[in-house]
Design a protein around this motif. Sequence first.
Motif, short mmCIF file in Angstrom:
data_model
loop_
_atom_site.label_atom_id
_atom_site.label_comp_id
_atom_site.label_asym_id
_atom_site.label_seq_id
_atom_site.Cartn_x
_atom_site.Cartn_y
_atom_site.Cartn_z
N LEU A 1 0.83 -1.21 0.00
CA LEU A 1 0.00 0.00 0.00
C LEU A 1 0.86 1.26 0.00
O LEU A 1 0.46 2.29 -0.54
CB LEU A 1 -0.91 0.02 1.22
CG LEU A 1 -2.02 -1.03 1.30
CD1 LEU A 1 -2.63 -1.03 2.70
CD2 LEU A 1 -3.09 -0.78 0.25
N LEU A 2 2.02 1.17 0.65
CA LEU A 2 2.92 2.32 0.80
C LEU A 2 4.22 2.10 0.06
O LEU A 2 4.82 1.02 0.15
CB LEU A 2 3.30 2.51 2.28
CG LEU A 2 2.36 3.21 3.24
CD1 LEU A 2 3.09 3.41 4.58
CD2 LEU A 2 1.90 4.56 2.69
N LEU A 3 4.66 3.13 -0.68
CA LEU A 3 6.02 3.12 -1.24
C LEU A 3 6.93 3.86 -0.28
O LEU A 3 6.67 5.02 0.06
CB LEU A 3 6.04 3.79 -2.61
CG LEU A 3 5.25 3.09 -3.72
CD1 LEU A 3 5.31 3.90 -5.01
CD2 LEU A 3 5.74 1.66 -3.93
N ASN A 4 7.98 3.19 0.19
CA ASN A 4 8.93 3.81 1.13
C ASN A 4 9.97 4.63 0.36
O ASN A 4 11.17 4.36 0.42
CB ASN A 4 9.59 2.73 1.97
CG ASN A 4 8.64 2.15 3.00
OD1 ASN A 4 8.31 2.81 3.99
ND2 ASN A 4 8.15 0.94 2.75
N LEU A 5 9.49 5.64 -0.35
CA LEU A 5 10.36 6.40 -1.26
C LEU A 5 11.53 7.05 -0.54
O LEU A 5 12.67 7.00 -1.00
CB LEU A 5 9.53 7.45 -2.00
CG LEU A 5 8.53 6.89 -3.00
CD1 LEU A 5 7.52 7.96 -3.41
CD2 LEU A 5 9.23 6.32 -4.22
N GLY A 6 11.26 7.65 0.61
CA GLY A 6 12.32 8.34 1.34
C GLY A 6 13.43 7.39 1.76
O GLY A 6 14.62 7.65 1.56
N TYR A 7 13.04 6.27 2.34
CA TYR A 7 14.02 5.28 2.80
C TYR A 7 14.82 4.72 1.64
O TYR A 7 16.05 4.63 1.71
CB TYR A 7 13.30 4.16 3.54
CG TYR A 7 14.22 3.05 4.02
CD1 TYR A 7 14.90 3.17 5.22
CD2 TYR A 7 14.41 1.90 3.25
CE1 TYR A 7 15.76 2.16 5.66
CE2 TYR A 7 15.27 0.89 3.67
CZ TYR A 7 15.93 1.03 4.88
OH TYR A 7 16.78 0.04 5.29
N GLU A 8 14.14 4.37 0.55
CA GLU A 8 14.84 3.73 -0.56
C GLU A 8 15.70 4.72 -1.34
O GLU A 8 16.71 4.34 -1.93
CB GLU A 8 13.85 3.00 -1.47
CG GLU A 8 13.07 1.87 -0.78
CD GLU A 8 13.94 0.74 -0.21
OE1 GLU A 8 15.15 0.67 -0.53
OE2 GLU A 8 13.40 -0.07 0.57
N TYR A 9 15.33 6.01 -1.30
CA TYR A 9 16.22 7.04 -1.88
C TYR A 9 17.54 7.05 -1.10
O TYR A 9 18.63 7.05 -1.68
CB TYR A 9 15.58 8.42 -1.84
CG TYR A 9 16.52 9.52 -2.31
CD1 TYR A 9 16.69 9.77 -3.67
CD2 TYR A 9 17.24 10.30 -1.40
CE1 TYR A 9 17.56 10.75 -4.12
CE2 TYR A 9 18.11 11.28 -1.84
CZ TYR A 9 18.26 11.51 -3.20
OH TYR A 9 19.13 12.49 -3.63
N ASP A 10 17.42 6.99 0.22
CA ASP A 10 18.63 6.97 1.07
C ASP A 10 19.44 5.70 0.78
O ASP A 10 20.68 5.74 0.69
CB ASP A 10 18.22 7.04 2.55
CG ASP A 10 19.40 7.24 3.48
OD1 ASP A 10 20.12 8.24 3.33
OD2 ASP A 10 19.62 6.37 4.35
N GLU A 11 18.75 4.57 0.59
CA GLU A 11 19.45 3.32 0.24
C GLU A 11 20.12 3.43 -1.12
O GLU A 11 21.28 3.05 -1.29
CB GLU A 11 18.45 2.16 0.22
CG GLU A 11 17.92 1.76 1.59
CD GLU A 11 18.96 0.99 2.39
OE1 GLU A 11 19.61 1.63 3.25
OE2 GLU A 11 19.12 -0.21 2.15
N ALA A 12 19.38 3.96 -2.10
CA ALA A 12 19.89 4.01 -3.48
C ALA A 12 21.10 4.94 -3.59
O ALA A 12 21.94 4.76 -4.47
CB ALA A 12 18.80 4.48 -4.43
N THR A 13 21.18 5.92 -2.69
CA THR A 13 22.29 6.86 -2.74
C THR A 13 23.41 6.49 -1.76
O THR A 13 24.36 7.25 -1.58
CB THR A 13 21.80 8.30 -2.46
OG1 THR A 13 21.06 8.30 -1.24
CG2 THR A 13 20.91 8.79 -3.61
#
Lengths: 291, 291
Positions: free
Chosen positions: A108-120
């Motif tokens: 239901l939720l995309l953890n965009l903030g967390y995964e941006y931190d992971e991706a960077t």
Amino acid sequence: MLLGLALTACAAQPRAAAAPSASEPVTIAAVPPVFQYLYGSGEAVALDRQAYNSLVDAVRRRLAGERADPGAQRTSAVLAPTATIDQPLTLPCGDKPRAVVFDVDETLLLNLGYEYDEATHQGRPYDETRWTRWEQTGVDMVAAVPGALWAVDELRRLGVVVVFNSNRSAANAAFTEAALDHAGLGPAKHGDTLWLKGDLGSGSGKDSRRQAIAERYCVVAMGGDQLGDFSDLFTGLPQERRAKAEAPAIWGMWGRFWFVLPNPVYGSGLKGSADEVFPADKRWSDPGGKQ
Amino acid sequence: MLLGLALTACAAQPRAAAAPSASEPVTIAAVPPVFQYLYGSGEAVALDRQAYNSLVDAVRRRLAGERADPGAQRTSAVLAPTATIDQPLTLPCGDKPRAVVFDVDETLLLNLGYEYDEATHQGRPYDETRWTRWEQTGVDMVAAVPGALWAVDELRRLGVVVVFNSNRSAANAAFTEAALDHAGLGPAKHGDTLWLKGDLGSGSGKDSRRQAIAERYCVVAMGGDQLGDFSDLFTGLPQERRAKAEAPAIWGMWGRFWFVLPNPVYGSGLKGSADEVFPADKRWSDPGGKQ
């Protein structure tokens, strides 16, 4: 189709390989393909919308069928405690209020903030304390999965209770309630419509929480991004889990009672060596390539 | 759910980063997460089965509705030449024979042999001549996507014609017919039920072939792993393609007329920098992490 084959995961690896140490952001070009696919592709949007359209349509048909034939026996989308992959018995529903049970993260939720931190910060190992900080401070940096808002609103309009069964921590229940509210998916109330890791003394296994939910509700459908969001029976090595997911008595559940959202970014599916992932009789060696 | 977060794409990058030069196989542990997900996860099996169950169920309902109300106007799942994302007009069907149009690669067929070679030679750029060699020599190293055999058989049993619209080369038509036969998905006959890149002078765009198919058949559903398998309108940058896939007049097509199979391994979805993939207002920085 094959258009864009040049943009394969393989082609992306050298860029990923160029990632600097974990403490400094990588170059923007290095965003791994799993992030591009889940958070950046129209294909993932189509898979999300497909899952939610199919789920809501199936629930509509189920409710219409119940109105047309009130006497018929109805079963739950939750498996009985005695269920096996070969005999996946489901629980009887009786007259309990109808509900749909959803996982939360990447369902239901995309953890965009967390995964941006992971991706960077590629190469950095998973840190459970970081995820805990995310649960507590990332409440406004999530977004609803495409189609999730429409589905949750439509289900509630149909009189179906929306229940959340997540492996976020029970200790952070108030933050998760707030994150769901922020994304427009609420209300979620811990102990009533929100069940979390630690409730009923549970670990990551969700069956005990599913059983508790099924005691109160007739669960007409479930949604999740991991096989464990549907049953704890889907254990084993990669090819064992695949065989279980399409076992003769199981495969008919997908898209009818159990609805899957795509998530190649993390989870139980990201396991296996090449020998475990690729069948032994399907290993081509390019006759034109270097030997 | 979050169980298995340790196995994220990020966690996998250092292993990928350790990949040796393209000419020698990488260590087995380095299989990239996109391959683990698509070819090794039960979650991908569930997505595949969900798509094929939903497609066949939708076609069954469509045919039953046509029998119950033969006079009603029916429209095709193929968009008209004048269609736009805001006004996606579909073609009328008339009494044409019913058909379902499928893409081939990573829709009906898993290219296991080719992708094993890719996974074990990371960092090697895409080589079109290698793919051509694969089309010609990999006929027996493919497998049907989970659910595809059942769906194709069931559709034919219902009297629906199965049409293939692939970007494999028209010059290799005989090999692709053989690959589909080997996987049990045939018959496919070039120029009749098999349409390929180069037919009608087409490039990778599939609209011209779709129009030709729609002149002969009433297309009741389409299946593919790329947005281009449904319409050539899905162009643009990552977030533009996402917006088009869930435009008000488009999103209702997914899981009803258009059915999507997962493919994070290659294709049009694997594009975008972190700035293009992650919204500007959803970029968390771990307050407990190194600044």
